[in-house]
Design a protein around this motif. Structure first.
Motif, PDB file in Angstrom:
ATOM      1  N   LEU A   1      30.126  37.882  29.643  1.00  0.00           N
ATOM      2  CA  LEU A   1      30.482  37.007  30.759  1.00  0.00           C
ATOM      3  C   LEU A   1      31.965  36.633  30.697  1.00  0.00           C
ATOM      4  CD1 LEU A   1      29.406  35.418  33.204  1.00  0.00           C
ATOM      5  CD2 LEU A   1      28.815  33.572  31.632  1.00  0.00           C
ATOM      6  N   ARG A   2      32.435  36.343  29.498  1.00  0.00           N
ATOM      7  CA  ARG A   2      33.847  35.983  29.328  1.00  0.00           C
ATOM      8  C   ARG A   2      34.760  37.131  29.748  1.00  0.00           C
ATOM      9  NH1 ARG A   2      38.151  36.515  26.180  1.00  0.00           N
ATOM     10  NH2 ARG A   2      37.122  38.136  24.952  1.00  0.00           N
ATOM     11  N   ARG A   3      34.405  38.338  29.340  1.00  0.00           N
ATOM     12  CA  ARG A   3      35.230  39.491  29.676  1.00  0.00           C
ATOM     13  C   ARG A   3      35.271  39.728  31.183  1.00  0.00           C
ATOM     14  NH1 ARG A   3      33.681  44.029  25.030  1.00  0.00           N
ATOM     15  NH2 ARG A   3      34.651  42.907  23.269  1.00  0.00           N
ATOM     16  N   GLU A   4      34.153  39.515  31.858  1.00  0.00           N
ATOM     17  CA  GLU A   4      34.117  39.700  33.314  1.00  0.00           C
ATOM     18  C   GLU A   4      35.014  38.679  34.014  1.00  0.00           C
ATOM     19  OE1 GLU A   4      32.651  41.885  35.630  1.00  0.00           O
ATOM     20  OE2 GLU A   4      32.621  43.042  33.776  1.00  0.00           O
ATOM     21  N   ILE A   5      34.960  37.440  33.551  1.00  0.00           N
ATOM     22  CA  ILE A   5      35.784  36.400  34.184  1.00  0.00           C
ATOM     23  C   ILE A   5      37.264  36.640  33.896  1.00  0.00           C
ATOM     24  CG2 ILE A   5      36.347  33.932  34.143  1.00  0.00           C
ATOM     25  CD1 ILE A   5      33.440  33.310  33.870  1.00  0.00           C
ATOM     26  N   MET A   6      37.575  37.144  32.710  1.00  0.00           N
ATOM     27  CA  MET A   6      38.973  37.398  32.375  1.00  0.00           C
ATOM     28  C   MET A   6      39.569  38.532  33.204  1.00  0.00           C
ATOM     29  SD  MET A   6      39.650  35.049  30.304  1.00  0.00           S
ATOM     30  CE  MET A   6      41.273  35.504  29.719  1.00  0.00           C
ATOM     31  N   LYS A   7      38.727  39.312  33.876  1.00  0.00           N
ATOM     32  CA  LYS A   7      39.214  40.370  34.758  1.00  0.00           C
ATOM     33  C   LYS A   7      39.741  39.803  36.078  1.00  0.00           C
ATOM     34  CE  LYS A   7      36.027  43.953  33.078  1.00  0.00           C
ATOM     35  NZ  LYS A   7      34.882  44.833  33.465  1.00  0.00           N
TER      36      LYS A   7
ATOM     37  N   GLU B   1      26.141  33.814  37.347  1.00  0.00           N
ATOM     38  CA  GLU B   1      26.528  33.145  36.103  1.00  0.00           C
ATOM     39  C   GLU B   1      28.033  32.859  36.080  1.00  0.00           C
ATOM     40  OE1 GLU B   1      23.467  34.817  32.782  1.00  0.00           O
ATOM     41  OE2 GLU B   1      24.685  36.287  33.828  1.00  0.00           O
ATOM     42  N   MET B   2      28.813  33.760  36.654  1.00  0.00           N
ATOM     43  CA  MET B   2      30.261  33.528  36.741  1.00  0.00           C
ATOM     44  C   MET B   2      30.548  32.311  37.611  1.00  0.00           C
ATOM     45  SD  MET B   2      31.448  37.520  37.143  1.00  0.00           S
ATOM     46  CE  MET B   2      33.206  37.215  37.304  1.00  0.00           C
ATOM     47  N   LYS B   3      29.817  32.184  38.716  1.00  0.00           N
ATOM     48  CA  LYS B   3      29.977  31.019  39.583  1.00  0.00           C
ATOM     49  C   LYS B   3      29.632  29.733  38.833  1.00  0.00           C
ATOM     50  CE  LYS B   3      29.244  32.940  44.224  1.00  0.00           C
ATOM     51  NZ  LYS B   3      28.369  32.905  45.417  1.00  0.00           N
TER      52      LYS B   3
ATOM     53  N   ASP C   1      42.803  41.234  51.505  1.00  0.00           N
ATOM     54  CA  ASP C   1      42.933  41.808  50.167  1.00  0.00           C
ATOM     55  C   ASP C   1      44.339  41.593  49.639  1.00  0.00           C
ATOM     56  OD1 ASP C   1      40.317  42.819  49.874  1.00  0.00           O
ATOM     57  OD2 ASP C   1      40.816  44.496  51.200  1.00  0.00           O
ATOM     58  N   PRO C   2      44.476  41.353  48.346  1.00  0.00           N
ATOM     59  CA  PRO C   2      43.424  41.228  47.340  1.00  0.00           C
ATOM     60  C   PRO C   2      42.702  39.891  47.429  1.00  0.00           C
ATOM     61  CG  PRO C   2      45.565  40.834  46.358  1.00  0.00           C
ATOM     62  CD  PRO C   2      45.833  41.262  47.763  1.00  0.00           C
ATOM     63  N   PRO C   3      41.447  39.834  46.974  1.00  0.00           N
ATOM     64  CA  PRO C   3      40.666  38.593  47.046  1.00  0.00           C
ATOM     65  C   PRO C   3      41.354  37.446  46.302  1.00  0.00           C
ATOM     66  CG  PRO C   3      39.266  40.449  46.458  1.00  0.00           C
ATOM     67  CD  PRO C   3      40.674  40.946  46.378  1.00  0.00           C
ATOM     68  N   GLY C   4      41.202  36.252  46.833  1.00  0.00           N
ATOM     69  CA  GLY C   4      41.790  35.075  46.211  1.00  0.00           C
ATOM     70  C   GLY C   4      43.010  34.548  46.935  1.00  0.00           C
TER      71      GLY C   4
ATOM     72  N   GLU D   1      39.438  27.565  43.085  1.00  0.00           N
ATOM     73  CA  GLU D   1      39.061  28.168  44.368  1.00  0.00           C
ATOM     74  C   GLU D   1      39.440  29.633  44.408  1.00  0.00           C
ATOM     75  OE1 GLU D   1      39.000  26.157  48.596  1.00  0.00           O
ATOM     76  OE2 GLU D   1      41.021  26.892  48.194  1.00  0.00           O
ATOM     77  N   CYS D   2      40.577  29.987  43.807  1.00  0.00           N
ATOM     78  CA  CYS D   2      41.027  31.377  43.768  1.00  0.00           C
ATOM     79  C   CYS D   2      40.027  32.263  43.030  1.00  0.00           C
ATOM     80  CB  CYS D   2      42.401  31.445  43.093  1.00  0.00           C
ATOM     81  SG  CYS D   2      43.031  33.110  42.822  1.00  0.00           S
ATOM     82  N   LEU D   3      39.584  31.802  41.864  1.00  0.00           N
ATOM     83  CA  LEU D   3      38.639  32.594  41.069  1.00  0.00           C
ATOM     84  C   LEU D   3      37.275  32.667  41.747  1.00  0.00           C
ATOM     85  CD1 LEU D   3      39.547  31.275  37.498  1.00  0.00           C
ATOM     86  CD2 LEU D   3      40.430  33.288  38.691  1.00  0.00           C
ATOM     87  N   LEU D   4      36.846  31.572  42.350  1.00  0.00           N
ATOM     88  CA  LEU D   4      35.551  31.577  43.041  1.00  0.00           C
ATOM     89  C   LEU D   4      35.556  32.499  44.251  1.00  0.00           C
ATOM     90  CD1 LEU D   4      34.583  27.800  42.834  1.00  0.00           C
ATOM     91  CD2 LEU D   4      33.303  29.715  41.848  1.00  0.00           C
ATOM     92  N   LEU D   5      36.681  32.566  44.954  1.00  0.00           N
ATOM     93  CA  LEU D   5      36.783  33.488  46.089  1.00  0.00           C
ATOM     94  C   LEU D   5      36.629  34.931  45.630  1.00  0.00           C
ATOM     95  CD1 LEU D   5      39.722  31.908  48.137  1.00  0.00           C
ATOM     96  CD2 LEU D   5      37.338  32.114  48.867  1.00  0.00           C
TER      97      LEU D   5
END
Length: 488
Positions: A246-252, A212-214, A184-187, A195-199
């Motif tokens: 979806l955009r808001r979730e990824i921006m987190k 959908e994020m993937k 932790d933290p993830p990434g 790769e960081c965001l996918l982790l």
């Protein structure tokens, strides 16, 4: 003759360039990497382990001599002046605010080590062998401040073996990296932003938008990094409302997971002891001093020297088995002590020559303290001036600090890149100067009229700086400043 049973031998030659370091070179590298606090402890341990290694005492004094300052004068020519601390003028015992503090003061500095310590603490949650722990610690130490692993595993494997004696292979390193991905933290430990965001998405198993994020971060990644959400919406056949969700979730997601560890440690400070002192006077003279702290000058014990000399005089007369064993033991530790003394001397020489080259290159900054005075400087530039390998310069600078009349700075702060122009050429202006100007432009923009990257690039061109729009975007991202449409 049955040719089916004949054997054909084929010889081929292949040239393989392999770097092999002697034990003396390995010791020099390890000592050079150590900041002064760690070096003091290392010397103390060596004196305890080696019965024939002792501190040299000055005549009439119990205090070891200080290391010599280098008076670099108003020009680049260097002259050495050997003095003890009692002989140093008052102006060298003061900081920029005029308060008397002692030649090299220990100051509170943001705790960069806590990032490393917090990750090491998480290792206890895994059942690792001592060898695996060493490898994982080395991986953690290779992370950038943002938590990403930007150095190739092949390079890490070679450096771990050459400089730290850690034998490993790619499969083992990959396995340790996958363990690091669970921290932790993830990434953490990701080798790219993608790769960081996918982790992080992979760890968020309860998120209903996870799949959908993937998809956005894999099949639509190019559209994502260029903020083309209209195309993402079309390709994934989503409603406008669903796309925005979806955009808001990824921006987190956090593109710099290591930064969160550093931020959580801002209230924790540690004492940083500078490795160098750079002092200036009103006449443009610069004095460079290497901080030796409490590291004493070491010598081989007279008892050991006399014992070996006696052996040389009497070896033809025959010695008992116990005396021969005693001589072997003595010679072994005398050789070890001499190697350690030579390594310390080489460390001093390398650090001083490296820092001298940096001070000469960045002379305007050390005279006025203005960061705009910093010239573009690379490891290669210092390597050319010192005659050292780039890796040697890197190790001499890594983790070291310098005290100036303007404050304490990490050595790596003085390495600045040239700004890249729109044609891919390099401008004489440093990246720092461009980023400073860019920050000022954005800070002064009107809330109702946010400046796009293209307009910022045009404003740069109006000031005589031909900086590409994509370069503006890169610098803006590096400073953590959102795009125009995201700035509130």
């Amino acid at each position: 003759m049955n040719q089916g049973n004949s054997q054909i031998q084929v010889q081929s030659q292949q040239q393989v360039q392999q770097q092999v370091l002697t034990p003396q070179q390995v010791l020099v590298v390890r000592l050079m990497e150590m900041p002064i606090d760690a070096l003091q402890q290392r010397v103390e341990n060596e004196c305890m382990e080696n019965p024939w290694l002792e501190r040299k005492q000055e005549e009439g004094s119990d205090t070891p001599a200080e290391d010599a300052p280098m008076d670099m004068g108003a020009e680049d020519d260097a002259a050495y002046d050997y003095r003890t601390e009692d002989d140093i003028p008052d102006y060298m015992l003061r900081t920029g605010n005029g308060s008397s503090t002692g030649m090299l003061e220990s100051m509170e500095y943001a705790n960069t080590q806590s990032f490393y310590d917090k990750l090491k603490d998480q290792m206890a949650e895994y059942d690792l062998t001592p060898h695996e722990q060493e490898l994982l610690e080395y991986l953690i130490g290779s992370l950038e401040d943002d938590g990403l692993l930007k150095k190739p595993l092949t390079t890490i494997m070679d450096e771990a073996e050459i400089y730290h004696g850690l034998q490993t292979n790619m499969q083992e390193l990959e396995r340790m990296l996958h363990i690091l991905w669970q921290f932790d933290p993830p990434g953490l430990g990701a080798r790219s932003l993608q790769e960081c965001l996918l982790l992080q998405v992979g760890r968020d198993k309860d998120n209903p938008l996870r799949n959908e994020m993937k998809m956005v971060l894999t099949k639509c990644y190019d559209d994502f990094i260029h903020n083309r959400w209209d195309r993402i919406q079309e390709r994934m056949q989503l409603s406008e409302l669903h796309t925005e969700e979806l955009r808001r979730e990824i921006m987190k997601l956090n593109p710099k997971p290591g930064a969160s560890l550093n931020e959580s440690s801002d209230s924790v400070t540690q004492q940083v002891t500078p490795d160098f002192l750079v002092d200036t006077d009103a006449y443009g003279n610069i004095t460079l001093t290497l901080n030796q702290g409490n590291v004493p000058e070491l010598v081989i014990s007279n008892d050991a020297t006399e014992k070996l000399e006696s052996y040389e005089r009497n070896k033809d007369k025959g010695l008992s088995k116990s005396m021969q064993e005693d001589i072997r033991f003595t010679k072994q530790y005398v050789d070890r002590g001499q190697m350690f003394i030579l390594a310390l001397a080489k460390r001093r020489e390398t650090l001083m020559r490296t820092m001298e080259a940096i001070v000469n290159w960045q002379r305007p900054f050390f005279l006025d303290g203005n960061e705009d005075s910093l010239r573009p400087m690379r490891l290669e530039d210092v390597a050319d001036r010192t005659g050292y390998d780039i890796s040697t310069v890197s190790r001499a600078c890594n983790g070291k600090y310098v005290q100036t009349v303007f404050g304490i700075f990490p050595i790596k702060r003085f390495f600045t890149r040239k700004a890249t122009t729109g044609d891919g050429e390099e401008d004489a202006t440093t990246t720092h100067q461009v980023m400073t100007l860019l920050r000022e432009m954005i800070q002064n923009e009107a809330p109702s009229d946010r400046l796009s990257d293209e307009r910022l690039a045009q404003m740069m061109r109006d000031r005589g700086l031909s900086i590409a729009r994509r370069t503006i975007a890169k610098y803006r991202d590096a400073m953590g400043i959102p795009s125009a449409r995201m700035r509130i």
